[in-house]
Design an enzyme around this catalytic site. Sequence first.
Site, PDB file in Angstrom:
ATOM      1  N   GLU A 296      12.851  51.087  40.340  1.00 13.28           N
ATOM      2  CA  GLU A 296      14.840  51.334  39.907  1.00 13.28           C
ATOM      3  C   GLU A 296      14.878  50.982  42.234  1.00 13.28           C
ATOM      4  O   GLU A 296      13.773  50.034  42.717  1.00 13.28           O
ATOM      5  CB  GLU A 296      14.608  52.656  40.406  1.00 13.28           C
ATOM      6  CG  GLU A 296      16.175  53.667  40.449  1.00 13.28           C
ATOM      7  CD  GLU A 296      17.167  53.756  40.050  1.00 13.28           C
ATOM      8  OE1 GLU A 296      17.592  52.958  40.041  1.00 13.28           O
ATOM      9  OE2 GLU A 296      17.677  54.102  39.950  1.00 13.28           O
ATOM     10  N   ASP A 297      16.390  51.144  42.403  1.00  9.75           N
ATOM     11  CA  ASP A 297      16.686  49.915  43.501  1.00  9.75           C
ATOM     12  C   ASP A 297      16.636  50.513  45.036  1.00  9.75           C
ATOM     13  O   ASP A 297      16.047  50.415  45.199  1.00  9.75           O
ATOM     14  CB  ASP A 297      17.948  49.447  42.778  1.00  9.75           C
ATOM     15  CG  ASP A 297      19.566  50.366  42.626  1.00  9.75           C
ATOM     16  OD1 ASP A 297      18.743  51.331  42.110  1.00  9.75           O
ATOM     17  OD2 ASP A 297      20.377  50.196  41.968  1.00  9.75           O
TER      18      ASP A 297
ATOM     19  N   ASP B  24      17.789  58.212  46.393  1.00  9.06           N
ATOM     20  CA  ASP B  24      19.213  58.838  47.158  1.00  9.06           C
ATOM     21  C   ASP B  24      18.325  60.638  47.119  1.00  9.06           C
ATOM     22  O   ASP B  24      17.783  60.826  48.061  1.00  9.06           O
ATOM     23  CB  ASP B  24      20.189  58.168  47.019  1.00  9.06           C
ATOM     24  CG  ASP B  24      21.568  58.375  48.072  1.00  9.06           C
ATOM     25  OD1 ASP B  24      21.321  58.294  48.865  1.00  9.06           O
ATOM     26  OD2 ASP B  24      22.388  59.153  47.440  1.00  9.06           O
TER      27      ASP B  24
ATOM     28  N   PHE C 215      25.452  53.601  53.021  1.00  8.49           N
ATOM     29  CA  PHE C 215      25.272  53.016  51.823  1.00  8.49           C
ATOM     30  C   PHE C 215      25.223  51.412  51.661  1.00  8.49           C
ATOM     31  O   PHE C 215      26.104  51.052  52.434  1.00  8.49           O
ATOM     32  CB  PHE C 215      27.531  53.230  51.203  1.00  8.49           C
ATOM     33  CG  PHE C 215      27.134  52.676  49.838  1.00  8.49           C
ATOM     34  CD1 PHE C 215      26.990  54.029  48.659  1.00  8.49           C
ATOM     35  CD2 PHE C 215      28.064  51.780  49.287  1.00  8.49           C
ATOM     36  CE1 PHE C 215      27.046  53.733  47.516  1.00  8.49           C
ATOM     37  CE2 PHE C 215      27.823  51.499  47.893  1.00  8.49           C
ATOM     38  CZ  PHE C 215      27.318  52.599  47.375  1.00  8.49           C
TER      39      PHE C 215
HETATM   40  P1  IMP Z   1      20.089  59.570  43.056  1.00  9.67           P
HETATM   41  O1  IMP Z   1      20.210  59.887  42.100  1.00  9.67           O
HETATM   42  O2  IMP Z   1      20.969  60.153  44.251  1.00  9.67           O
HETATM   43  O3  IMP Z   1      19.362  58.810  43.476  1.00  9.67           O
HETATM   44  O4  IMP Z   1      20.995  57.783  43.041  1.00  9.67           O
HETATM   45  C1  IMP Z   1      20.282  57.378  42.809  1.00  9.67           C
HETATM   46  C2  IMP Z   1      21.594  55.923  42.125  1.00  9.67           C
HETATM   47  O5  IMP Z   1      22.659  56.166  42.440  1.00  9.67           O
HETATM   48  C3  IMP Z   1      20.583  54.151  42.605  1.00  9.67           C
HETATM   49  O6  IMP Z   1      19.698  54.302  41.225  1.00  9.67           O
HETATM   50  C4  IMP Z   1      21.734  53.841  42.549  1.00  9.67           C
HETATM   51  O7  IMP Z   1      22.687  53.242  41.559  1.00  9.67           O
HETATM   52  C5  IMP Z   1      22.828  54.408  43.158  1.00  9.67           C
HETATM   53  N1  IMP Z   1      23.314  54.484  44.900  1.00  9.67           N
HETATM   54  C6  IMP Z   1      22.454  55.603  45.293  1.00  9.67           C
HETATM   55  N2  IMP Z   1      22.290  54.784  46.296  1.00  9.67           N
HETATM   56  C7  IMP Z   1      23.306  54.077  46.501  1.00  9.67           C
HETATM   57  C8  IMP Z   1      24.199  52.508  47.597  1.00  9.67           C
HETATM   58  O8  IMP Z   1      23.735  53.123  48.935  1.00  9.67           O
HETATM   59  N3  IMP Z   1      24.397  51.959  47.225  1.00  9.67           N
HETATM   60  C9  IMP Z   1      24.522  51.714  46.292  1.00  9.67           C
HETATM   61  N4  IMP Z   1      24.117  52.602  44.814  1.00  9.67           N
HETATM   62  C10 IMP Z   1      23.655  53.461  45.796  1.00  9.67           C
HETATM   63 MG    MG Z   2      20.839  52.791  39.963  1.00  4.39          MG
END
Ligand code: IMP
Ligand code: MG
Length: 173
Positions: free
Chosen positions: A97-98, A101, A150
Amino acid sequence: MSTTTTLISEADIQARIRSLAGEIERDYPPTEGVHLVAVLKGGFMFMADLVRAMSERVTMDFMAVSSYGKGTTSSGQVRVLKDLDSNVEGRHVILVEDIVDTGLTLHYLQDLLKARAPRTLKTACLLSKPSRRKVDVQVDYIGFTIDDHFVVGYGLDYAEKFRNLPYIAILRQ
Ligand code: IMP
Ligand code: MG
């Protein structure tokens, strides 16, 4: 208008990925295959560089999920837009995963893949924002831990833009 400020340089990303690839290679018996599953779209660039730093035993597949709309906050809803082509049963799987968050996306994906009975399941994320976590999720390989910004670039987007930057940048609006 939006501008970006570099947070992690291309050279630092590349060096860290080489070291993660080495760590992953050492963690699995040399004769066994490792199947990497990238989460599209954000994970594509990390996957591409990670597999090029690994040995021939690597195979790969892709899943596409959508967790955010066009904004910068998580809806908490995960939708599978594209499922795997491969059967992961009995294989060593690493989810790529990238960024982690809130952890909601990964938590969902880990459960989904675990239910398909891989031999092992680990997770690799280029970035982690621990201060934003809503669910406790295990990430075995983390490239960089960052503060609550972000970020865009190196696969990460804002409204589908900036994915092509070879470095990670903070978006200022
Ligand atoms: P989570 O489910 O909140 O952990 O978010 C995961 C997804 O949200 C990641 O795979 C990203 O695609 C997107 N995301 C979360 N933070 C960022 C950010 O700072 N920049 C861009 N995309 C983000
Ligand atoms: Mg993503």
